[in-house]
Write an enzyme that holds these catalytic residues in place. Structure first.
Site, PDB file in Angstrom:
ATOM      1  N   LYS A   1       0.831  -1.210   0.000  1.00 54.24           N
ATOM      2  CA  LYS A   1       0.000   0.000   0.000  1.00 54.24           C
ATOM      3  C   LYS A   1       0.862   1.255   0.000  1.00 54.24           C
ATOM      4  CE  LYS A   1      -0.439   0.053   5.051  1.00 54.24           C
ATOM      5  NZ  LYS A   1      -1.377   0.028   6.185  1.00 54.24           N
TER       6      LYS A   1
ATOM      7  N   ARG B   1     -11.575  -1.171  13.329  1.00 54.47           N
ATOM      8  CA  ARG B   1     -11.534  -0.320  12.138  1.00 54.47           C
ATOM      9  C   ARG B   1     -12.533  -0.772  11.086  1.00 54.47           C
ATOM     10  NH1 ARG B   1      -5.667   0.438   9.810  1.00 54.47           N
ATOM     11  NH2 ARG B   1      -5.938  -1.757   9.214  1.00 54.47           N
TER      12      ARG B   1
ATOM     13  N   TYR C   1      15.429  29.901  12.331  1.00 53.37           N
ATOM     14  CA  TYR C   1      14.257  30.751  12.525  1.00 53.37           C
ATOM     15  C   TYR C   1      13.731  30.662  13.954  1.00 53.37           C
ATOM     16  CZ  TYR C   1      14.092  31.157   7.433  1.00 53.37           C
ATOM     17  OH  TYR C   1      14.396  31.415   6.119  1.00 53.37           O
TER      18      TYR C   1
ATOM     19  N   MET D   1      13.276  24.793   5.903  1.00 47.94           N
ATOM     20  CA  MET D   1      12.589  24.130   4.801  1.00 47.94           C
ATOM     21  C   MET D   1      13.556  23.361   3.907  1.00 47.94           C
ATOM     22  SD  MET D   1       9.880  25.681   2.080  1.00 47.94           S
ATOM     23  CE  MET D   1       8.946  24.596   1.005  1.00 47.94           C
TER      24      MET D   1
END
Length: 361
Positions: free
Chosen positions: A30, A122, A256, A303
């Site tokens: 998956k 589930r 930051y 980032m």
């Protein structure tokens, strides 16, 4: 320089063979095979002797059929595109009485696996009586109808050792299996074990089972920490490079929002070309990176960059390893960074360079 995600094909294949342990496995593929790439993983698993696959996506199930025309493909989520399921000969879960009664005509000709809910809650039938209700109704149905090929559940607590829940869910499941078999019901496929359960049982199938349904171990991560690292080998490497080394002084703030306060003069910070935009979790950045065989603390995450506190042995262009078999994904799972699959899924394959290596380097 671009941060690189790479997989050693030989190690990946050998790990799959070792995990399989000559047992019949249903490989969980998956989410694009845990983001290793569906085509790559299915091809390697076939080489390892695996011919049965499971996923949660109909689109992926169809892709697997194109890659493996003779494979058994099991869809763990119920879907409503019944014609596509039939056309591509995909097996599918039967998740509830409601779904069965609403769609038993739509399911004609489709192979289904009856799902037991168990402690995960589930999906699935709640008890033996619900399963037998379907079996009896199916037996008396004189119209075109589904083909009951399998029986399955999922163990949600096999990686938990401090509680008794795995023993409870295992016992409840085995009672279901043995009750149905004792009444003469037969199933071509019976499967329940995930990676953790498969290893807890000594890499052999539970009684009466036809397959173990194994995911994360096939991709090189241990499902629980007491397993020896040599039992499951990671083929994945995630690496970046030092762009430059900066020297900062006590009282300076780096990154930051005051991310790191320097406490010593002449502290060396390596600026590394990978960040959260490439899929590094903030929880992972609370730990270390491997440079020239030594671990150094990550001090700030941005980032496209991170700061790593280093010493005079680290220089521009040095490789910075975030993950490999010496600094493994499962190590950081056990340190609370996130599940094995969570760390794998976070990686940004649009920004990272991808490589599949054919040798042992």
């Amino acid at each position: 320089m671009t941060a690189t995600w790479s997989v050693n094909k030989k190690i990946f294949l050998q790990n799959a063979i070792t995990v399989k342990n000559n047992q019949p496995l249903m490989a969980v593929v998956k989410n694009n095979a845990y983001h290793y790439d569906l085509e790559f993983a299915v091809t390697q698993f076939i080489h390892a002797g695996i011919d049965t696959f499971s996923t949660t996506s109909l689109r992926e199930a169809i892709q697997i059929r194109q890659l493996a025309p003779d494979a058994t493909i099991f869809l763990m989520n119920a879907v409503y595109e019944f014609d596509l399921v039939r056309e591509h000969q995909i097996h599918m879960t039967l998740p509830s009485l409601t779904y069965y009664y609403n769609h038993k005509n739509d399911l004609a000709g489709i192979h289904v696996h009856l799902e037991f809910e168990n402690l995960l809650h589930r999906s699935g039938f709640k008890d033996l009586n619900e399963i037998k209700e379907v079996l009896k109704d199916h037996h008396h149905n004189q119209n075109a109808k589904m083909i009951i090929s399998g029986l399955w559940t999922h163990f949600g607590y096999a990686d938990e050792f401090d509680v008794s829940d795995y023993n409870v869910e295992r016992s409840q499941w085995m009672e279901i299996v043995e009750a149905l078999l004792s009444e003469g019901y037969q199933f071509d496929l019976i499967h329940a074990q995930n990676s953790a359960s498969f290893y807890r049982e000594g890499q052999i199938l539970l009684p009466h089972h036809t397959h173990a349904r194994v995911g994360i171990a096939l991709y090189g991560s241990r499902p629980y920490s007491s397993l020896n690292q040599h039992d499951i080998v990671q083929s994945l490497t995630l690496k970046a490079h030092v762009i430059q080394v900066r020297e900062v002084q006590a009282g300076d703030y780096c990154g930051y929002s005051f991310a790191f306060e320097v406490t010593k003069n002449n502290t060396k910070l390596a600026v590394v070309d990978i960040g959260y935009g490439d899929g590094i979790l903030r929880t992972r950045a609370k730990h270390e990176a491997l440079i020239n065989g030594k671990r150094y603390p990550i001090r700030a995450l941005m980032m496209s960059h991170m700061f790593v506190e280093v010493d005079g042995n680290v220089h521009a262009q040095d490789e910075v390893i975030l993950y490999n078999n010496d600094i493994r994904i499962d190590e950081y799972t056990f340190k609370g960074v996130g599940a094995n699959s969570e760390q794998l899924s976070a990686m940004n394959h649009d920004s990272l360079k991808k490589e599949y290596i054919s040798n042992d380097c």
